[in-house]
Design an enzyme around this catalytic site. Structure first.
Site, PDB file in Angstrom:
ATOM      1  N   ARG A  34     121.700 115.434  64.276  1.00  0.00           N
ATOM      2  CA  ARG A  34     120.839 114.341  63.805  1.00  0.00           C
ATOM      3  C   ARG A  34     119.871 113.874  64.900  1.00  0.00           C
ATOM      4  O   ARG A  34     118.756 113.454  64.609  1.00  0.00           O
ATOM      5  CB  ARG A  34     121.705 113.171  63.298  1.00  0.00           C
ATOM      6  CG  ARG A  34     120.906 112.076  62.577  1.00  0.00           C
ATOM      7  CD  ARG A  34     121.846 111.065  61.915  1.00  0.00           C
ATOM      8  NE  ARG A  34     121.146 110.125  61.059  1.00  0.00           N
ATOM      9  CZ  ARG A  34     120.883 108.862  61.400  1.00  0.00           C
ATOM     10  NH1 ARG A  34     121.271 108.386  62.564  1.00  0.00           N
ATOM     11  NH2 ARG A  34     120.241 108.057  60.561  1.00  0.00           N
ATOM     12  N   ILE A  60     114.698 107.463  58.840  1.00  0.00           N
ATOM     13  CA  ILE A  60     115.716 108.479  58.531  1.00  0.00           C
ATOM     14  C   ILE A  60     116.868 107.671  57.940  1.00  0.00           C
ATOM     15  O   ILE A  60     117.254 106.628  58.484  1.00  0.00           O
ATOM     16  CB  ILE A  60     116.140 109.274  59.786  1.00  0.00           C
ATOM     17  CG1 ILE A  60     117.253 110.288  59.487  1.00  0.00           C
ATOM     18  CG2 ILE A  60     116.552 108.383  60.949  1.00  0.00           C
ATOM     19  CD1 ILE A  60     117.562 111.241  60.673  1.00  0.00           C
ATOM     20  N   SER A  61     117.407 108.104  56.800  1.00  0.00           N
ATOM     21  CA  SER A  61     118.436 107.310  56.121  1.00  0.00           C
ATOM     22  C   SER A  61     119.714 107.238  56.951  1.00  0.00           C
ATOM     23  O   SER A  61     119.992 108.106  57.787  1.00  0.00           O
ATOM     24  CB  SER A  61     118.755 107.912  54.755  1.00  0.00           C
ATOM     25  OG  SER A  61     117.587 107.995  53.975  1.00  0.00           O
ATOM     26  N   GLN A  62     120.486 106.199  56.668  1.00  0.00           N
ATOM     27  CA  GLN A  62     121.793 105.984  57.304  1.00  0.00           C
ATOM     28  C   GLN A  62     122.723 107.182  57.006  1.00  0.00           C
ATOM     29  O   GLN A  62     122.736 107.670  55.873  1.00  0.00           O
ATOM     30  CB  GLN A  62     122.345 104.713  56.671  1.00  0.00           C
ATOM     31  CG  GLN A  62     123.662 104.251  57.152  1.00  0.00           C
ATOM     32  CD  GLN A  62     124.132 103.033  56.351  1.00  0.00           C
ATOM     33  OE1 GLN A  62     123.375 102.483  55.526  1.00  0.00           O
ATOM     34  NE2 GLN A  62     125.334 102.623  56.581  1.00  0.00           N
TER      35      GLN A  62
END
Ligand code: SAM
Length: 211
Positions: A34, A60-62
């Site tokens: 990530r 950027i999503s959780q």
């Protein structure tokens, strides 16, 4: 050992604690780095369970949200999956590592170029397109799953039309501030609907989204 290996395995532990049970998803998220998708100055925070800025007012999503949506989608190797909102490219990479043929659309061409560069660097074969994803990608339909990673005011009709029989559309729907996650499953002409409250996404902007 890579620079963030320990942090990444702690993140996987945290997802397990939050009841992400699909081992294949946990393995895929344990594989995709990530931190390569999170720009400075936030790179050091890549393995916190938070959404983080990626520039151009986007995020950027959780990790929990990525895991939860991927689990809701029910991806099997060889599935053709459409993603709306490539953003950093992290979600698309997780889907690709799960063995899906990923098609991803992003309206911001700078973000798309950066994601494209990362896919090429990491050897992920992901088809991408710049433009408004609210109308889907008819040329490659039907899809075995569609995932929308931005919040919509309503379900865009073209997306439901591009679902294969038995396939799911996972999409946050609500107002600009908070949304429920809808999971729609096509069964013939019918759409079976499940709804999970409590999500928060950047807006889906386009013809069938916010103006
Ligand atoms: N999936 C991304 C990731 O893994 O980093 C996170 C995406 S971010 C929460 C939502 C993205 O949707 C933004 O990059 C935004 O530009 C994009 N977006 C918003 N409306 C869109 C549309 N109509 N078509 C395609 N992309 C859109």
């Amino acid at each position: 050992m890579g620079r963030f290996d320990e942090e990444r395995s702690e993140m996987i532990g945290l997802l397990r604690d939050r009841l992400i049970t699909d081992e294949k998803i946990l393995r895929a998220m344990g594989t995709v780095e990530r931190h390569l998708f999170v720009p400075e100055p936030f790179t050091n925070r890549s393995y916190e369970d938070n959404a983080l800025p990626i520039g151009k007012g986007q995020t950027i999503s959780q990790p929990y949200t990525v895991a939860f949506m991927t689990q809701a989608l029910g991806v099997r190797p060889g599935d053709r999956i459409l993603e709306i909102g490539t953003g950093s490219g992290y979600q698309a990479s997780v889907l690709s590592v799960l063995g899906a043929h990923v098609f991803s659309i992003e309206r911001d061409l700078d973000l798309l170029a950066a994601a494209r560069k990362m896919f090429d660097r990491l050897g992920y074969r992901i088809a991408t397109k710049g433009g408004d994803g609210t109308v889907g990608w008819n040329e490659f339909a039907p899809f075995n799953g569609i995932i929308v990673t931005a919040g919509a005011p309503d379900v865009p009709a073209p997306l439901t039309k591009q679902l294969a029989d038995g396939a799911k559309l996972v999409i946050p729907v609500g107002d600009r501030k908070s949304q429920a996650l809808l999971v729609l499953t096509r069964q013939g002409e019918e759409l079976i609907r499940r709804e999970i409250e409590g999500f928060k996404f950047v807006p889906l902007i386009g013809k069938m989204g916010w103006q």
